[in-house]
Design a protein around this motif. Structure first.
Motif, PDB file in Angstrom:
ATOM      1  N   GLY A  63     -35.268 -56.917 -43.679  1.00  0.00           N
ATOM      2  CA  GLY A  63     -35.196 -56.232 -42.398  1.00  0.00           C
ATOM      3  C   GLY A  63     -36.494 -55.516 -42.064  1.00  0.00           C
ATOM      4  N   ALA A  64     -37.085 -54.889 -43.063  1.00  0.00           N
ATOM      5  CA  ALA A  64     -38.365 -54.202 -42.846  1.00  0.00           C
ATOM      6  C   ALA A  64     -39.453 -55.207 -42.480  1.00  0.00           C
ATOM      7  N   GLU A  66     -39.033 -58.105 -40.997  1.00  0.00           N
ATOM      8  CA  GLU A  66     -38.776 -58.561 -39.629  1.00  0.00           C
ATOM      9  C   GLU A  66     -39.251 -57.531 -38.611  1.00  0.00           C
ATOM     10  N   ARG A  67     -38.984 -56.254 -38.891  1.00  0.00           N
ATOM     11  CA  ARG A  67     -39.417 -55.197 -37.972  1.00  0.00           C
ATOM     12  C   ARG A  67     -40.937 -55.133 -37.883  1.00  0.00           C
ATOM     13  N   ALA A  70     -42.154 -58.117 -35.876  1.00  0.00           N
ATOM     14  CA  ALA A  70     -41.882 -57.921 -34.454  1.00  0.00           C
ATOM     15  C   ALA A  70     -42.862 -56.924 -33.847  1.00  0.00           C
ATOM     16  N   ALA A  71     -43.147 -55.866 -34.573  1.00  0.00           N
ATOM     17  CA  ALA A  71     -44.099 -54.863 -34.072  1.00  0.00           C
ATOM     18  C   ALA A  71     -45.494 -55.460 -33.942  1.00  0.00           C
ATOM     19  N   THR A  74     -45.628 -57.713 -30.906  1.00  0.00           N
ATOM     20  CA  THR A  74     -45.639 -56.912 -29.688  1.00  0.00           C
ATOM     21  C   THR A  74     -47.027 -56.331 -29.449  1.00  0.00           C
TER      22      THR A  74
END
Length: 81
Positions: A63-64, A66-67, A70-71, A74
């Protein structure tokens, strides 16, 4: 069923555990298994608990990742402007 040193049952839900909690308990499970001196039943219960805790840690780390990805995705278009 055998309890871990922290007093939790091996089949207890691990969904509510944070990464650090799961990691710390996993370290304790490994320490106890490496130390030996437990019955076969207790060793199996510890092993099963360790597997569950490892999955929790893996989910947190995935999860970390993926975050972070994604960041970074972006931020890339904004850096080009």
């Amino acid at each position: 069923m055998a309890k871990t040193e922290t007093g939790t049952e091996p089949e207890q839900s691990t969904g509510a555990l944070g990464y650090e909690q799961a990691r710390d308990e996993l370290i304790e499970v490994v320490r106890r298994l490496e130390a030996g001196g437990t019955s076969l039943e207790e060793s199996l219960a510890l092993w099963e608990r360790g597997e569950e805790l490892a999955k929790v840690c893996r989910r947190w780390l995935d999860g970390a990742r993926e975050r972070l990805n994604a960041a970074l995705e972006t931020d890339e278009p904004a850096a080009e402007d």
